[in-house]
Write a protein that holds these residues in place. Sequence first.
Motif: not given
Length: 129
Positions: A53-54, A58-60
């Motif tokens: 996760k970033s 929070g993106t992949d």
Amino acid sequence: MLEAEAKKVVVVLENLVTANDDDILEDVKELAHIARFDNQKIVSVRRSGPVIKSRKDGTDLPRIVKVTCVSETARNDMIRAVAKYADRGRVSPVYARPDRTYQQRQKLRQLHVDIEAKRAQGEDYWFID
């Protein structure tokens, strides 16, 4: 020993974004074509590693892609082609490097620690090429 022999022909592509993982071979072949690398020298392609996760939103983040080439020479040619593609002024977030064994990764980590220690002592001319 077998692990080291198998990794001699593997290229690790970092930051390769794809729409889905079903046609990842086609995405890698497209990148190779744009970077002026012969697609016939690619044997197989697979995703590796966990989904990360970033930290910002929070993106992949894209998982690494391991590309198996026909020979060690083809592996080196692919690494150079992707690097030249990035140097030609095009915006390319994709990075290529050779796949390393556990011992090679440990040796590289220790080298980074040693260089940071030398830099802390004021010897700032040390770097990794």
